[in-house]
Design an enzyme around this catalytic site. Structure first.
Site, mmCIF file in Angstrom:
data_model
loop_
_atom_site.group_PDB
_atom_site.id
_atom_site.type_symbol
_atom_site.label_atom_id
_atom_site.label_comp_id
_atom_site.label_asym_id
_atom_site.label_seq_id
_atom_site.Cartn_x
_atom_site.Cartn_y
_atom_site.Cartn_z
ATOM 1 C CB SER A 160 96.757 108.204 -24.545
ATOM 2 O OG SER A 160 96.812 108.458 -25.931
ATOM 3 C CG HIS A 188 96.788 104.858 -21.814
ATOM 4 N ND1 HIS A 188 98.009 105.341 -21.401
ATOM 5 C CD2 HIS A 188 96.768 104.983 -23.159
ATOM 6 C CE1 HIS A 188 98.681 105.759 -22.450
ATOM 7 N NE2 HIS A 188 97.964 105.547 -23.531
ATOM 8 C CE LYS A 219 101.361 103.389 -23.403
ATOM 9 N NZ LYS A 219 100.724 103.159 -24.678
HETATM 10 C C1 LIG Z 1 101.131 103.150 -26.136
HETATM 11 C C2 LIG Z 1 99.946 102.772 -26.922
HETATM 12 C C3 LIG Z 1 100.023 101.816 -27.928
HETATM 13 C C4 LIG Z 1 101.329 101.252 -28.385
HETATM 14 O O1 LIG Z 1 101.846 100.344 -27.488
HETATM 15 P P1 LIG Z 1 103.423 100.060 -27.504
HETATM 16 O O2 LIG Z 1 103.538 98.746 -26.842
HETATM 17 O O3 LIG Z 1 104.048 101.174 -26.763
HETATM 18 O O4 LIG Z 1 103.842 100.035 -28.928
HETATM 19 C C5 LIG Z 1 98.859 101.416 -28.540
HETATM 20 N N1 LIG Z 1 97.670 101.954 -28.211
HETATM 21 C C6 LIG Z 1 97.573 102.926 -27.284
HETATM 22 C C7 LIG Z 1 96.241 103.496 -26.956
HETATM 23 C C8 LIG Z 1 98.713 103.369 -26.621
HETATM 24 O O5 LIG Z 1 98.622 104.347 -25.734
#
Ligand SMILES: *Cc1c(COP(=O)(O)O)cnc(C)c1O
Length: 371
Positions: A160, A188, A219
């Site tokens: 990310s 992602h 997301k």
């Molecule tokens: C956003 C994210 C998370 C956390 O997910 P949430 O549901 O927002 O707590 C975990 N791993 C990665 C790679 C992320 O980008």
């Protein structure tokens, strides 16, 4: 000193900050689903049916029909034995890794893995070997060490902060050769990559080599929450041992209903995925032509490297003046000297939006003598 910023209004395309409307490059709502009419309607109906909260943990009385249906849908979608929903991705990674691995085990973790993975590794008390980002030769030499009980390789599919992908086929091969489990975080890429948006592992045909597969609903699915799919024994073990699942109030049923609906929408969203890819190609090309360094990825997450921390903050402030919001990502989140503005693209951005973004980067870059 980081501070919270009050967002007056936002969707995948636009954001209102301090009274100004800007092109939003900060959202993970990659397909623009968070405001989708069918999702909002499904959640509204679920709210009437279930109320706001399950008011109990999954193991006591918080496992509702909404959770069961979501988990069945997820297992079917991925052709996996079972699925398990979690309150969010952070809690899932943290809880699952620390629950499965312990003293005497070893975890191999990519240097750029998400904080939730890092924290899960720390809490597990297993030995943690951090391998340089995407460096398969370095990982292989670490895997040759003997004397551990169990081994786990853990990686994100799409990183990310750098916007590049894991070498998943090579990871699957190494995991097989050295008898390690493979855990994959598709936060992602779920909804964005692969057939029906099933993610990178499906795209590369290595899903069956992944023992612990996780994705999030917050997301591209435009909701909130997370899930894991895997073998029946794995899910049973987690239900019996994973502390955040046992000791925390269940994911609200309205979110389970919304996520199930979002999964349906995502599986049919080829047009949105195409638009997102087109947008990413257009902006990457435009930024490169201006002379910015966007690292080596080709995804919808585009880091624009600025450099020192102060300069990165200044660039972030300036770009707002020119009509775009791309958050500054600075050390310690990224290595010193690689401060960046991170652009998240969505399918909702129009060509006009992206022209405005390129214009903003051009003005900012000239003013700071970066280009
Ligand atoms: C956003 C994210 C998370 C956390 O997910 P949430 O549901 O927002 O707590 C975990 N791993 C990665 C790679 C992320 O980008």
């Amino acid at each position: 000193m980081r501070q919270l910023r009050l967002v007056q209004e936002a969707n995948a395309r636009r954001i209102r900050l301090a009274g100004r409307e800007l092109v939003n490059l900060s959202s993970n709502d990659y397909l623009g689903l968070s405001h989708h009419a069918e999702l909002i309607e499904a959640a509204g109906q679920a709210l009437a049916d279930h109320g706001l909260s399950a008011c109990s943990s999954r193991l006591i009385s918080g496992h509702t029909r909404a959770h069961a249906e979501l988990e069945q849908e997820l297992a079917d979608f991925f052709a996996a034995e079972r699925a398990l929903a979690f309150n969010c991705g952070y809690v899932l990674n943290f809880g699952v890794i620390s629950c499965l691995m312990r003293d005497g085990d070893v975890i191999f973790s990519d240097q750029l893995n998400h904080a939730s993975i890092v924290d899960g590794c720390r809490l597990s008390r297993a030995r943690v070997e951090i391998y340089p980002h995407r460096d398969m030769a370095a990982l292989e030499s670490l895997l040759k060490q003997r004397g551990y009980r169990r081994r786990l390789i853990v990686t994100e599919s799409l990183f990310s902060m750098d916007g590049d992908s894991a070498a998943l086929a090579a990871l699957a091969e190494l995991a097989r050769r050295y008898d390690a489990w493979l855990m994959l975080d598709e936060a992602h890429t779920l909804g964005v990559t692969g057939p029906e948006g099933k993610g990178l592992a499906h795209q590369l045909g290595v899903f069956d080599s992944v023992q612990i597969f996780m994705g999030t609903f917050g997301k591209a699915l435009g909701c909130f929450g997370a899930f894991l799919v895997g073998k029946r024994e794995l899910i049973d073990y987690l239900i019996n041992s994973c502390r955040p699942l046992i000791y925390s109030t269940a994911l609200p049923p309205i979110l389970a209903v919304a996520a199930r609906k979002a999964l349906k929408l995502v599986s049919k969203a080829d047009d949105l995925r195409q638009r997102l890819n087109r947008n990413a190609r257009f902006l990457r090309q435009g930024l490169a032509t201006l002379g910015f360094n966007t690292l080596a990825g080709d995804s919808h997450i585009i880091p624009v490297i600025i450099g020192p921390s102060d300069l990165t903050s200044e660039a972030a402030r300036l770009i707002i003046d020119y009509g775009a919001y791309a958050p500054a990502i600075r050390p310690p989140t990224v290595p010193a000297g690689t401060g960046r503005l991170r652009c998240s693209l969505t399918a909702s951005h129009t060509e006009e939006d992206l022209e405005q973004v390129l214009n903003a980067f051009r003005e900012m870059g000239r003013k700071l003598r970066l280009i």
